[in-house]
Design a protein around this motif. Structure first.
Motif, short mmCIF file in Angstrom:
data_model
loop_
_atom_site.label_atom_id
_atom_site.label_comp_id
_atom_site.label_asym_id
_atom_site.label_seq_id
_atom_site.Cartn_x
_atom_site.Cartn_y
_atom_site.Cartn_z
N VAL A 86 13.64 0.35 5.76
CA VAL A 86 12.56 0.44 4.79
C VAL A 86 12.85 1.62 3.86
CG1 VAL A 86 10.09 0.84 4.45
CG2 VAL A 86 10.88 -0.58 6.36
N SER A 87 12.99 1.35 2.56
CA SER A 87 13.33 2.43 1.63
C SER A 87 12.10 3.25 1.25
CB SER A 87 13.97 1.85 0.36
OG SER A 87 13.04 1.03 -0.35
N HIS A 88 10.94 2.59 1.10
CA HIS A 88 9.74 3.28 0.65
C HIS A 88 8.50 2.80 1.40
CE1 HIS A 88 12.43 4.04 -2.74
NE2 HIS A 88 11.59 4.95 -3.18
N VAL A 89 7.63 3.74 1.69
CA VAL A 89 6.26 3.44 2.10
C VAL A 89 5.36 3.97 0.99
CG1 VAL A 89 4.41 4.14 3.65
CG2 VAL A 89 6.58 3.36 4.59
N ILE A 90 4.47 3.11 0.50
CA ILE A 90 3.55 3.53 -0.56
C ILE A 90 2.12 3.43 -0.02
CG2 ILE A 90 2.66 3.04 -2.87
CD1 ILE A 90 5.44 1.98 -3.60
N ASN A 91 1.44 4.58 0.04
CA ASN A 91 0.04 4.61 0.45
C ASN A 91 -0.81 4.38 -0.80
OD1 ASN A 91 0.37 5.39 3.29
ND2 ASN A 91 1.16 7.30 2.46
N PHE A 92 -1.10 3.11 -1.07
CA PHE A 92 -1.94 2.79 -2.24
C PHE A 92 -3.31 3.43 -2.05
CE2 PHE A 92 -4.67 0.26 -4.93
CZ PHE A 92 -3.90 0.03 -6.06
N ASP A 93 -3.82 3.37 -0.83
CA ASP A 93 -5.06 4.06 -0.46
C ASP A 93 -4.74 5.08 0.63
OD1 ASP A 93 -6.77 2.42 -2.09
OD2 ASP A 93 -6.58 0.85 -0.58
N ALA B 281 10.72 -12.21 8.29
CA ALA B 281 11.36 -12.29 6.97
C ALA B 281 11.58 -10.90 6.38
CB ALA B 281 10.49 -13.13 6.02
N PHE B 282 10.64 -9.99 6.64
CA PHE B 282 10.79 -8.62 6.14
C PHE B 282 11.91 -7.90 6.87
CE2 PHE B 282 9.27 -4.12 5.83
CZ PHE B 282 9.38 -4.00 4.46
N LYS B 283 11.98 -8.07 8.19
CA LYS B 283 13.05 -7.44 8.97
C LYS B 283 14.42 -7.94 8.54
CE LYS B 283 10.42 -6.58 13.23
NZ LYS B 283 10.29 -6.91 14.66
N GLU B 284 14.50 -9.23 8.23
CA GLU B 284 15.79 -9.82 7.86
C GLU B 284 16.19 -9.52 6.43
OE1 GLU B 284 15.20 -13.90 8.74
OE2 GLU B 284 15.03 -13.58 10.92
N GLY B 285 15.28 -8.91 5.65
CA GLY B 285 15.61 -8.57 4.27
C GLY B 285 15.31 -9.67 3.27
N ASN B 286 14.69 -10.76 3.73
CA ASN B 286 14.35 -11.84 2.81
C ASN B 286 13.12 -11.52 1.97
OD1 ASN B 286 16.45 -13.39 3.88
ND2 ASN B 286 15.16 -14.13 5.55
N ILE B 287 12.33 -10.59 2.46
CA ILE B 287 11.13 -10.13 1.73
C ILE B 287 11.38 -8.71 1.28
CG2 ILE B 287 8.66 -9.62 1.93
CD1 ILE B 287 9.39 -12.60 2.03
N ARG B 288 11.10 -8.44 0.00
CA ARG B 288 11.32 -7.10 -0.54
C ARG B 288 10.08 -6.21 -0.40
NH1 ARG B 288 11.13 -5.66 -6.71
NH2 ARG B 288 11.30 -3.39 -6.55
N VAL B 289 8.89 -6.79 -0.61
CA VAL B 289 7.65 -6.01 -0.59
C VAL B 289 6.67 -6.64 0.38
CG1 VAL B 289 5.69 -5.16 -1.94
CG2 VAL B 289 7.96 -5.31 -3.00
N LEU B 290 6.13 -5.80 1.27
CA LEU B 290 5.10 -6.22 2.22
C LEU B 290 3.84 -5.42 1.92
CD1 LEU B 290 4.72 -8.05 4.76
CD2 LEU B 290 5.19 -6.03 6.13
N VAL B 291 2.78 -6.11 1.53
CA VAL B 291 1.49 -5.46 1.28
C VAL B 291 0.63 -5.67 2.51
CG1 VAL B 291 -0.50 -5.29 -0.26
CG2 VAL B 291 1.72 -6.02 -1.18
N THR B 292 0.11 -4.59 3.09
CA THR B 292 -0.55 -4.72 4.38
C THR B 292 -1.61 -3.67 4.60
OG1 THR B 292 -0.15 -4.84 6.78
CG2 THR B 292 1.20 -3.29 5.53
N THR B 293 -2.49 -3.96 5.52
CA THR B 293 -3.43 -2.95 6.02
C THR B 293 -2.77 -2.25 7.20
OG1 THR B 293 -4.43 -4.60 7.47
CG2 THR B 293 -5.44 -4.30 5.32
#
Length: 456
Positions: free
Chosen positions: A317-324, A293-305
């Motif tokens: 992918v427009s942005h990668v955010i290193n929360f940690d 779903a993320f690859k196809e653009g149906n998901i805007r935000v993926l939160v992951t380890t």
């Protein structure tokens, strides 16, 4: 000889047609340098980031070598650290080998082995696997290794980080000694160097970028933040503009943190059907569906380890955010490598507390650059750090300083008020004496010693 197109390689027409269908133009640097020695049968050590075309750099010559379906037993094995990467490599084989009859199979844990065993018994030419699942099925007697003549280790540095070295050594003991070996890694730390000595024989070394360099198409920035709550507020602010942040991966250090961030964003910032959370506790089907779903653009935000930090090929992918900040420092390179792919620009944003400053300094040493600092935008609520969170950060800073200097006693503990020495004048002018206990000491009872074997 200068290589300007795939036609310059000694590849058959079936492979060249598949390359043309995929729209590949000029070979990337890793492909230009790795394909000729692999075609020549040499062992190759390739150091290249994800997103540089390294998968095709070893798959095209491998498919040229395999050529067509033959027998039942696999003739090539590709080992990768995660099921996601195994699936991606298998999909790349399907694309590049679409005009051949080469049989390929991806095997990995997280699902029952029955279907995988049945596919193995029908006959496989190229096997793509995680080390754990390969070992399990080999011990069950369902993987024959006598015909293996090529072995590829992909993302070797991540395999070392994940503790696969013992399993890889066991696999090397059971497969034929006469074989071609290919090892690909984004970085070349001591553990990978040690493995290369065991695994490769007089290898051709191909290094297309300086070790652990960050993607040139990625702009990086860092915000210094005081605490978790301010991180959340800043994240919400960055995601508020959907046009600017249209496809985002948010990386966290733990599954609990990922779940908490997901719940907050789904409730306050991003529509529930446009965000997913991905980590090791999620079932296999959930992980596959979320990534698709993320690859196809149906998901805007993926939160992951970091389970998805490597090998996931999503071009826009427009942005990668290193929360940690990652504690395995090379993972910073792989996280931000999720953006700025396929000649597209991207942005990598990192949040840093005072306890994470130590880790950022280590990362900056590896990538040989200082990550530009940005002021926190106006309007972001900067909350006061709760007492417990501040104490945890101070303890962590103490541990970091102790790691650098084993003689360091601990500034965190020095902050506690020490009793004045006996007989010395105190600030109030009185002599400091030990207070008398209201309970008389019991004769013969030993003093309580420090608790042992207690988890920190």
């Amino acid at each position: 000889m200068e290589i300007n197109s795939f036609e310059d390689f000694n590849l058959n027409r079936q492979l060249l047609n598949a390359v043309a269908d995929l729209g590949y133009g000029q070979p990337t640097p890793i492909q230009q340098q790795a394909i000729p020695p692999v075609l020549a049968g040499q062992d190759v050590l390739g150091i290249a980031q994800t997103g540089t075309g390294k998968t095709a750099a070893y798959l095209l010559p491998l498919l040229m070598k395999i050529k067509y379906a033959q027998g039942v037993l696999p003739r090539a094995i590709i080992l990768a650290p995660t099921r996601e990467l195994v699936m991606q490599i298998d999909a790349a084989i399907a694309e590049l080998g679409k005009y051949t009859d080469v049989r390929h199979l991806a095997i990995y844990g997280g699902i029952g082995p029955k279907t995988q065993i049945e596919a193995l018994q029908k006959g496989v030419d190229i096997l793509v696997s995680t080390p754990g699942r390969f070992t399990d099925l080999y011990l069950k007697g369902v993987i024959g290794v006598k015909q293996l003549n090529t072995m590829v280790l992909d993302e070797a540095d991540k395999m070392m980080d994940m503790g696969f070295m013992p399993q890889i050594r066991k696999i090397l003991e059971v497969i034929p000694v006469k074989r071609q070996n290919l090892l690909f890694s984004a970085t070349f730390p001591p553990k990978v160097e040690e493995l290369s000595y065991e695994f490769l024989e007089f290898p051709t070394r191909v290094e297309v970028t300086p070790q652990a360099s960050t993607a040139e198409m990625v702009s990086q920035k860092l915000y210094e933040v005081p605490n978790f709550r301010t991180k959340i507020n800043l994240l919400a602010h960055l995601l508020a503009d959907e046009n600017a942040t249209n496809r985002v991966i948010v990386f966290t250090r733990s599954k609990e943190s990922a779940d908490n961030i997901y719940k907050f964003l789904a409730r306050k910032v991003v529509a529930d059907d446009r965000i997913r959370v991905l980590h090791a506790n999620k079932g296999q089907n959930t992980r596959i569906n979320s990534m698709e779903a993320f690859k196809e653009g149906n998901i805007r935000v993926l939160v992951t380890t970091d389970v998805t930090a490597r090998g996931i090929d999503v071009n826009e992918v427009s942005h990668v955010i290193n929360f940690d900040v990652p504690l395995i420092y090379e993972d910073y390179v792989h996280r931000i490598g999720r953006t700025g792919r396929a000649n597209r620009t991207g942005e990598a944003v990192t949040f840093m507390t005072m306890a994470e400053e130590y880790h950022v300094a280590k990362i900056e040493k590896i990538i040989r650059m200082e990550i530009p600092r940005e002021p926190i935008p106006e309007g972001i609520e900067i909350t006061e750090t709760p007492f417990d969170e501040r104490q945890d950060m101070l303890r962590e800073i103490d541990n970091q300083r102790r790691k650098e200097d084993p003689t360091f006693k601990g500034a965190f503990h020095e902050k506690k008020h020490q009793p004045a020495p006996r007989g010395k004048a105190t600030a109030g002018g009185k002599s400091a004496r030990r207070p008398k206990s209201s309970t008389p000491a019991r004769p013969g009872k030993p003093k309580a010693g420090p608790a042992r074997n207690r988890r920190k």
